[in-house]
Design a protein around this motif. Structure first.
Motif, PDB file in Angstrom:
ATOM      1  N   ASN A  27      19.838 -71.147  11.576  1.00 29.99           N
ATOM      2  CA  ASN A  27      19.868 -70.643  12.948  1.00 29.99           C
ATOM      3  C   ASN A  27      19.191 -69.279  13.069  1.00 29.99           C
ATOM      4  O   ASN A  27      18.540 -68.975  14.065  1.00 29.99           O
ATOM      5  CB  ASN A  27      21.319 -70.538  13.449  1.00 29.99           C
ATOM      6  N   CYS A  28      19.359 -68.446  12.051  1.00 25.91           N
ATOM      7  CA  CYS A  28      18.760 -67.111  12.124  1.00 25.91           C
ATOM      8  C   CYS A  28      17.235 -67.198  12.087  1.00 25.91           C
ATOM      9  O   CYS A  28      16.545 -66.395  12.737  1.00 25.91           O
ATOM     10  CB  CYS A  28      19.275 -66.219  10.995  1.00 25.91           C
ATOM     11  N   GLY A  31      16.216 -68.320  15.605  1.00 24.77           N
ATOM     12  CA  GLY A  31      16.334 -67.220  16.569  1.00 24.77           C
ATOM     13  C   GLY A  31      15.239 -66.195  16.395  1.00 24.77           C
ATOM     14  O   GLY A  31      14.668 -65.695  17.374  1.00 24.77           O
ATOM     15  N   LEU A  52      16.975 -59.536   9.826  1.00 22.66           N
ATOM     16  CA  LEU A  52      17.640 -60.705   9.261  1.00 22.66           C
ATOM     17  C   LEU A  52      18.416 -60.281   8.027  1.00 22.66           C
ATOM     18  O   LEU A  52      17.966 -59.397   7.283  1.00 22.66           O
ATOM     19  CB  LEU A  52      16.618 -61.779   8.869  1.00 22.66           C
ATOM     20  N   TYR A 210      15.052 -58.726  17.485  1.00 19.20           N
ATOM     21  CA  TYR A 210      16.032 -59.728  17.039  1.00 19.20           C
ATOM     22  C   TYR A 210      16.889 -59.135  15.935  1.00 19.20           C
ATOM     23  O   TYR A 210      16.395 -58.485  15.010  1.00 19.20           O
ATOM     24  CB  TYR A 210      15.330 -60.978  16.507  1.00 19.20           C
ATOM     25  N   HIS A 211      18.199 -59.355  16.052  1.00 17.90           N
ATOM     26  CA  HIS A 211      19.143 -58.949  15.004  1.00 17.90           C
ATOM     27  C   HIS A 211      20.178 -60.052  14.835  1.00 17.90           C
ATOM     28  O   HIS A 211      20.808 -60.488  15.802  1.00 17.90           O
ATOM     29  CB  HIS A 211      19.838 -57.638  15.370  1.00 17.90           C
ATOM     30  N   TYR A 212      20.347 -60.504  13.605  1.00 17.48           N
ATOM     31  CA  TYR A 212      21.288 -61.590  13.312  1.00 17.48           C
ATOM     32  C   TYR A 212      22.522 -60.992  12.658  1.00 17.48           C
ATOM     33  O   TYR A 212      22.447 -60.392  11.584  1.00 17.48           O
ATOM     34  CB  TYR A 212      20.629 -62.591  12.371  1.00 17.48           C
ATOM     35  N   LYS A 216      27.856 -64.101  11.583  1.00 14.89           N
ATOM     36  CA  LYS A 216      27.240 -65.416  11.781  1.00 14.89           C
ATOM     37  C   LYS A 216      26.732 -65.971  10.464  1.00 14.89           C
ATOM     38  O   LYS A 216      26.852 -67.179  10.194  1.00 14.89           O
ATOM     39  CB  LYS A 216      26.086 -65.295  12.784  1.00 14.89           C
TER      40      LYS A 216
END
Length: 1010
Positions: A27-28, A31, A52, A210-212, A216
């Motif tokens: 998923n990361c 995204g 990530l 973007y930051h995961y 998660k």
């Protein structure tokens, strides 16, 4: 050129596209790809930052980006050779996309090349003209990293690359990395990192797209559990535990491997030898001085060896799927290093067994490891789901910090609160502490001075938890905030008239004390001799540390401070120390017997330990033990301390009784004739800010007695001058309470070169760095006590300080004498100062000095710099290049000749401040900066020579002299016959300067004026 990526885009199944075969993107990765795709549609030319987690598949996302942008030739920047080789190998076969079953073509036409060396011509880039991907490092492609003897770097021609990808991009705030970004700012830039901010809290260039979150990654199986095992003992115990842990894991997963961390290459080699010779494990050292590192890492990935021993930078980029054990022979001291290790361990291995960090109890208790882990949690509270044992060692993780739950503070059980046993002690003999309850009618509850959530505590105790909203360290200017919790405990043992304070936030504790103490000014800290009683009753103490403070004049053989550490340091205190030094802080282990067992044991609630610990800090009024306790045991410990502090015994520290304790005083019996800042502050940088909304500014500190007082007097008014801010801050010193008050408390101070989080309110700062009041030629008062010094002046001859150089002072010793020329205030950026000094009449002390110096020494090899500004190094600085001699001149005017303390005080302050610029590159850098920043700091003579000096200045090649210039200060006096105070300051100044291998001299009246 049409590249591989632009011609094979149709062979890639991007996230979200239909596929006959199920894709296995995480998923990361999906995204991150969609964030990049969205960013591509905007006009935003800033670098895009993709965050990530370590092991989150960012290399595959880089591949997707190359296809998405249709890159003809991409440049990838990585921090090390190890990662450079690793990235090339993965791009060679597009392993990340093939792993996700997302690429249906062949990589036969894909050309990936490693770039090494430093190109010094455009032709050097031609060998990469057939490459689709070039992988390099900043050392190979950034001019700031060039050696002085290397030819200039030549960048590739415009359009050579059309996409820039940066791995481990948390380095990009560094100058060499910024150079790369700025050199390729005409092409798209994507920055990949697991750490969207740098250690120094500098923001990354560009926009975070973007930051995961870590939670998660844990929930979706990218990460698994990382445990913590602490061991007592030394390195041998660590090795034994590591072998047992890894062997057990290899029974179910023969690919399990371990990472052994230390901090130097020499230690790494020694540890590798130790593991190989003393255990069945096969390990290799991997660092900058070993060979075949890539081969060793590949063997580690294949499980052909059991582990590697690494130092800092080689942790970064190690990608091993079954890395399951990390052994901290030396723990990481920074958040990025800690995050790299925990992130690597957290990657889910071939089996379900959790990974483990192994460290000694000493390492786990270290301040550096504590701060690294705390910052890990502050960065992302999801780390508590991954490494709960590690995080909970330092933090009590609240469910309210996690997504999905926010229980109130009343859900916190007091039984689970275990603070470290460390307190500040106050006397309540003339006031009282109001232990208000949450439902109390007291006006103190709910007032502006918020007390936080009040806990249910044992009798004679009061406690609360306060909360504040804090921005993340990488986003202090953003709207992002998280909750920080602080604990405050107060214990007032029955009939003790003492208050014991524990707090995790000093500023909030100040607010609470102000609200709950009836007369806060009457609550004085217990310091000095009385505090030493806490160490007097210990059974068979063995002192582990003792900090000694020199109460006389520091010198090369008798420094300002001594720190003794070891098993029984009391034996290291010399007889001569007992006359010159007093104790600052001490720490000891002792035999636990009787009453002390319940108070200081390693686990006060359930301990069979025969050894306890206790320490005190005399100036701070603090007592501590290196253990935690529940609230009931904490109360018992405070009660034990109260009995000892109130005991009818002579105050002293066992085995250190002979140290100079001074005499605690409740008033100044004679008016001080001088006040000096804490000595080390004069030779170090100090920063100040007036309020939380202002920025820090480096300042010089000076002090003056503000008002004459009738003695005896309990308090003295002091003016604290800070330059170049230009402020005089009022401060009142109460010698009986050893306390500071007044406007000084509204300012924050810190020493930038010390702990980055060491800022203190002005009153606390002066308590921690106490000034010295000179009350007569043989006594000083500092820290609430009077010390009789050993200064003898019978062999001190002030006239020996007279410099050979002697200006013709003429009429400059009179009531109307001036220090600076009349045209000085009209100087601006258009003024030719050199011409002014040469053409204007000699009418001031400054002019006389310039005339004398340039006439005596002026020539091609001579430089004279005028540095007159608020925070100047000296009024004049000269460089005599033929003699390799640098002299600092501090110049004053004089109304009449004589021997007066006022003639020398300013010179003393300024002399000690000049010391920080001796034997340091900062001298020429500061002068060059001052020259650019103000019209009154200019080269008067030898500008070209000064420029040559700045090019190759080696500070240790020069000798240094500091000279005080005062036309009226006579030097032919007898320091023991009526001028003891002046003699005292002069001799003290000489000793201070000589500590730094610097000469000191004076220029006074001409012979016929004495």
């Amino acid at each position: 050129m049409t590249g591989f990526f632009s011609t094979n885009t149709g062979r890639v199944t991007f996230p979200g596209e239909q596929s006959d075969d199920p894709l296995s993107y995480w998923n990361c990765q999906e995204g991150a790809y969609w964030a990049i795709k969205a960013h591509q549609t905007t006009d935003n030319a800033a670098p895009a930052v993709v965050s990530l987690p370590t092991g989150g598949g960012k290399t595959a996302v880089m591949m997707l980006a190359a296809f998405e942008y249709g890159a003809d030739r991409a440049l990838i920047i990585v921090p090390s050779d190890a990662i450079r080789t690793q990235i090339k190998e993965r791009f060679d076969n597009l392993s990340g996309l093939n792993k996700a079953d997302a690429f249906s073509g062949t990589t036969d036409g894909l050309e990936v090349k490693i770039h090494r060396g430093r190109p010094t011509s455009e032709e050097a880039w031609e060998e990469y003209s057939d490459a689709d991907v070039v992988v390099s490092t900043p050392n190979s492609i950034s001019e700031p990293y060039a050696n002085a003897d290397e030819d200039s770097l030549v960048l590739p021609p415009a359009g050579f690359f059309d996409l820039l990808l940066v791995d481990e991009a948390h380095h990009t705030p560094a100058r060499g990395w910024r150079y790369v970004l700025e050199s390729f700012d005409d092409i798209p830039q994507l920055l990949f990192t697991a750490t969207p901010f740098r250690r120094e809290d500098q923001p990354l260039p560009g926009d975070l797209i973007y930051h995961y979150p870590i939670k998660k990654a844990r929930d979706e199986g990218i990460y698994h559990e990382v445990g913590l095992e602490t061991v007592g003992g030394n390195s041998d115990k660590l090795v034994d535990t590591a072998v047992q842990t890894l062997t057990s894991l290899q029974n179910s997963n023969d690919q399990a491997t371990l990472l052994i961390r230390t901090n130097t290459t020499g230690k790494a080699d020694n540890l590798a030898e130790k593991y190989n010779e003393e255990t069945p494990l096969d390990v290799c050292a991997v660092h900058s001085k070993t060979e075949d590192n890539q081969d060793k890492l590949e063997r580690l990935r294949e499980g052909a060896i059991d582990g590697v021993v690494v130092v800092n930078k080689f942790i970064e980029g190690i990608d091993v799927a079954d890395l399951q054990v990390a052994v901290f022979h030396v723990p990481p001291k920074s958040f990025p290093r800690m995050m790299q290790i925990v992130g690597r361990l957290a990657r889910k291995p071939s089996d379900e067994a959790p990974a483990t960090i192994i460290a000694t109890e000493e390492a786990v208790k270290s301040a550096s490891m504590s701060e690294a882990v705390r910052q890990l949690y502050r960065d992302d509270t999801g780390w508590a789901d991954v490494a709960e044992d590690l995080i909970s060692e330092y933090l009590s993780v609240q469910e309210s910090d996690k997504p999905g739950g926010a229980p109130p503070l009343d859900a916190v059980s007091p039984d689970n609160i275990r603070p470290y046993k460390t307190v500040t002690v106050y006397s309540l003999s003339d006031t009282e502490f109001d232990m208000v309850s949450q439902d109390s009618d007291s006006t103190r509850v709910g007032s502006e001075n918020s007390l936080g959530y009040i806990l249910s505590t044992p009798d004679s105790m009061w406690g609360s938890i306060t909360t504040t909203q804090e921005s993340p360290t990488w986003g202090t200017s953003t709207i992002l905030q998280s909750t920080a919790y602080d604990l405050h405990l107060y214990c007032v043992p029955e009939d003790s008239e003492l208050l014991f304070e524990y707090t995790s936030d000093v500023r909030q504790a100040n607010t609470i004390r102000s609200a709950l103490i009836g007369d806060e000014a009457a609550a004085m800290r217990v310091t000095g001799k009385r505090l030493s009683k806490a160490m007097q009753s210990l059974s068979a103490p063995k002192f582990k540390a003792a900090g000694l403070t020199n109460v006389h004049i520091p010198s090369g053989t008798q420094p300002e401070h001594k720190l003794l550490t070891g098993n029984e340091v009391q034996g290291a205190v010399y007889h001569s120390d007992t006359r010159r030094y007093t104790h600052g802080h001490v720490f000891a282990s002792f035999s636990a017997d009787g009453e002390a067992v319940t108070g200081d044991s390693v686990d006060s609630e359930a301990s069979s330990s025969a050894t306890d610990t206790r320490g005190i800090s005399s100036s701070k009024g603090a007592i501590w033990s290196n253990s935690k306790a529940g609230l009931s045991a904490f109360k018992q410990w405070c009660e034990t301390l109260a009995r000892e502090l109130n005991a009818d015994r002579e105050p002293a520290i066992q085995h250190l009784e002979d140290l100079n304790q001074g005499v605690q005083i409740d008033a100044f019996e004679a008016e001080p004739f001088s006040i000096m800042p804490y000595p080390s502050l004069l030779a170090s940088r100090v920063s100040v800010k007036a309020s939380s909304g202002q920025s820090w500014q480096d300042v010089e500190i000076a002090m003056e007695i503000a008002e004459s007082v009738d003695t005896p007097s309990q308090s003295i008014e002091v003016s604290v001058s800070i330059e170049p801010v230009g402020s005089d801050i009022q401060a009142t010193y109460d010698v009986e309470a050893n306390d500071w008050s007044g406007a000084i408390s509204e300012y924050q101070f810190q020493i930038p070169d010390a702990d980055a989080h060491s800022s203190l309110p002005g009153d606390e700062f002066l308590r921690q760095y106490p000034p010295r009041f000179h009350v007569d030629a043989n006594s000083i008062v500092t820290g609430g006590a009077k010390y009789v010094t050993e200064t003898t002046l019978d062999e001190f001859d002030p006239s020996s300080l007279r410099m050979e150089l002697q200006p013709a002072w003429g009429d400059y010793i009179e009531e109307d004498a001036v220090e600076k020329p009349g045209w000085w205030d009209d100087v601006d950026e258009t003024t030719d100062l050199t011409a002014k000094w040469e053409s204007e009449p000699i009418e001031s002390v400054f002019c006389a000095m310039v005339e004398t110096l340039t006439s005596r020494y002026g020539g091609e090899e001579y430089v004279l710099f005028c540095d007159d500004m608020g925070d100047e190094i000296a009024d004049f600085i000269e460089f005599r290049t033929d003699e390799k001699q640098i002299t600092f001149y501090h110049v004053k005017r004089s109304k009449s000749p004589g021997v007066r303390i006022s003639y020398f005080k300013d010179i003393y302050h300024q002399t000690l401040r000049s010391l920080r610029y001796t034997y340091t590159q900062d001298l020429v850098e500061q002068l060059a900066g001052n020259q650019q920043g103000t019209s009154r700091s200019q080269v008067i003579h030898g500008e070209e020579t000064f420029e040559e000096i700045t090019q190759d200045f080696v500070p240790t090649d020069w000798s240094y002299t500091i000279c005080g210039v005062h036309p009226g200060l006579r030097l032919d006096f007898d320091p023991e016959a009526g001028h003891e105070n002046v003699g005292r300051l002069l001799s003290e100044c000489v000793e201070q300067v000589e500590r730094y291998n610097v000469e000191f001299g004076m220029i006074g009246p001409e012979d016929d004026q004495r």
